[in-house]
Design an enzyme around this catalytic site. Structure first.
Site: not given
Ligand code: MSP
Length: 510
Positions: A143, A17, A296, A20, A146, A299, A125, A128
């Site tokens: 949480c 998304h 946030k 990422h 979530h 869907k 959770c 997380c």
């Molecule tokens: N797998 C762990 C990270 C491990 S690093 C050793 C994780 N993954 S995640 O896919 O849930 O999230 C990864 C990153 O995406 C986090 O930095 C999180 O802050 C970021 N984001 C998730 N949703 C976001 C937004 N809506 N906006 C910006 N970044 C966000 O956590």
């Protein structure tokens, strides 16, 4: 000089998304920025493939775990390729070398007496992938990150890593190294997390519950806790513990969202200290993207922004530019396809693209396809040239992620000045009389040269369009290891023939 920039590695329980896309684009921009400064660079991004929620997603997909992980991680890789993210290494925690090092680290900590086995009752959770204290949950016992998941009560025998013995050292490190947390406003948040004694960190999960992960080397009834495993990627990407890694490790900058400050700011530095390694040089924190309505993305609300869709509609530069221009570290920011489209049309299209087309086409039509030579400069010329130089200089030194909106603003300001200048100088009138025609040549030269300079900087954000424009002007960008880019005026080759001017940012209507 070296630079090692990392992104978090992303869970593969769903499609990639915008969050990422965001961090990987930021890492790419920082990499290009360090390259322009003559640094040798390494940038990594990729996937976190273990743990409970990935396992649940694999089961739900009906595929085998390894087919599921292959499918999802190639989707992430395809996104980053589409977004022009120049990663040097694509992380997959299922890779054998990484898994072997995780197990070796656990054995080392066990041998050092830092791991204990005990019964633990806690609230977990799954979103997380972390145990929570009652004070971490909202009034409904959910949480905050979530709210749709019901935290599970777990009562299990597990292995724990003793982290309290390292707390004071970490507090001292944070206080003694102001650059450790960027922007500095997050320092007090981190120190707050360290204000009370730290509970032992649970680093295992019984295999009967979670089997997707690294088996503990001293007890194969357990797999490693996904965060313990994932954080180690930052070392294994460098070939750790093989000598040579430390040259890069000393420069490590981890880009992270604000929700993962504790894992990166508390657990990770302590794991490193326990191994006799230095904490990373910097944690660079960003806020979150919210969907329409400032909510946030979900869907159900229908406000999810799909990065693949943005790229197919507006191109990767449009998304990269929107994120860089509007990202904030201290707060959240809003995003929607409509907002990206508007910014694309008004800032990239009207301010940069149109000026490039108008001045370029004018030169081709009135100066025999060539860049005209300039004459003496007026105060108006000097003013716009200075604004362009100023904007470019913002990209010539290493900046931190939170500074991106500021350096981007200088580009917008310079382009506004250039557009006004072009309109006021009215080259289409100047060309009409022989006595003002030389002045017309100067105006065209000044405009195109200033644009070239701005493009050399902003190519860190919008590489596709900027490199195309620079090639049209006969000035491909140049910087290499040890030879930094120095923004300079009057580098446009007067007399050079220009190829056909293509539209950089064709207008896209709703
Ligand atoms: N797998 C762990 C990270 C491990 S690093 C050793 C994780 N993954 S995640 O896919 O849930 O999230 C990864 C990153 O995406 C986090 O930095 C999180 O802050 C970021 N984001 C998730 N949703 C976001 C937004 N809506 N906006 C910006 N970044 C966000 O956590």
């Amino acid at each position: 000089m070296r630079s090692y920039v990392t992104t978090p590695i992303y869970y593969v329980n769903a499609a990639p998304h915008i969050g990422h896309a965001h961090t990987s684009i930021m890492a790419d921009i920082l990499k290009r920025n360090r390259q322009a400064a003559g640094f040798e660079t390494k940038m990594t991004t990729g996937c976190d493939e273990h743990g409970q929620k990935n396992q649940a997603a694999a089961i739900a997909s009906g595929l085998s775990a390894s087919d599921y992980l292959d499918m999802r991680s190639s989707e992430f890789r395809r996104l980053f390729d589409t977004l022009n993210v120049g990663y040097d290494f694509f992380v997959r925690t299922s890779r054998p070398f990484h898994m072997e090092q995780v197990a070796l680290i656990e054995q080392r900590l066990m041998d050092a007496g830092l791991i204990v086995k005990k019964q633990y009752t806690g609230i977990y959770c799954a979103g997380c992938e972390q145990f929570k204290k009652p004070s971490d949950l909202d009034e409904h016992g959910r949480c905050p990150d979530h709210p749709t998941l019901i935290p599970e009560e777990l009562d299990e025998l597990n292995y724990f890593f003793k982290i309290e013995p390292f707390r004071q050292r970490l507090i001292d490190h944070v206080n003694d190294n102001p650059e450790f947390i960027s922007p500095p406003s997050f320092r007090s948040q981190l120190l707050n997390m360290l204000s009370d004694p730290l509970e032992d960190l649970c680093i295992s999960r019984p295999v009967r519950r979670v089997s997707l992960g690294v088996r503990l080397p001293f007890d194969d009834e357990y797999v490693t806790y996904v965060w313990f495993d994932a954080l180690i990627n930052y070392l294994t990407n460098l070939g750790w513990p093989k000598p040579g890694y430390e040259l890069w490790w000393d420069t490590a900058e981890h880009l992270i969202g604000k929700d993962i400050l504790k894992t990166h700011g508390v657990y990770w530095p302590i794991m490193l200290m326990a191994l006799g390694e230095k904490p990373p040089k910097q944690l660079s924190v960003h806020g979150h993207w919210l969907g329409t309505g400032g909510l946030k993305m979900s869907k159900t609300l229908g406000n999810v922004v799909d990065p693949f869709e943005v790229v197919s509609l507006l191109g990767s530069d449009a998304l990269r530019y929107y994120l860089a221009r509007n990202m904030r570290s201290d707060s959240d920011s809003m995003i929607s396809i409509e907002l990206i489209r508007q910014t694309y049309n008004s800032e990239l299209g009207n301010r940069i693209g149109n000026l490039f087309s108008r001045a370029g086409k004018f030169a081709k039509a009135r100066f025999e396809d060539r860049i005209p030579a300039r004459g003496d400069l007026t105060a108006d010329d000097e003013r716009v040239r200075l604004a362009a130089l100023d904007a470019a200089r913002g990209f010539a030194k290493p900046f931190e992620m939170y500074e991106l909106p500021r350096v981007t603003q200088a580009v917008v300001t310079a382009c506004d000045m250039l557009n006004n200048y072009f309109a006021e100088q009215a080259p289409w009138d100047l060309i009409k009389k022989p006595e003002t025609a030389p002045r017309c040549a100067t105006v065209i030269y000044v405009t195109l040269d200033a644009l070239r300079l701005v493009l050399e900087g902003v190519r860190q954000i919008i590489p596709t369009a900027a490199d195309k424009a620079l090639a049209t002007l006969g000035c491909p960008f140049e910087a290499s290891v040890g030879t930094p880019w120095v923004p300079q005026l009057d580098r446009l080759p007067a007399g050079r023939e220009m190829v056909e001017i293509e539209s950089l940012f064709p207008r896209v209507d709703a």
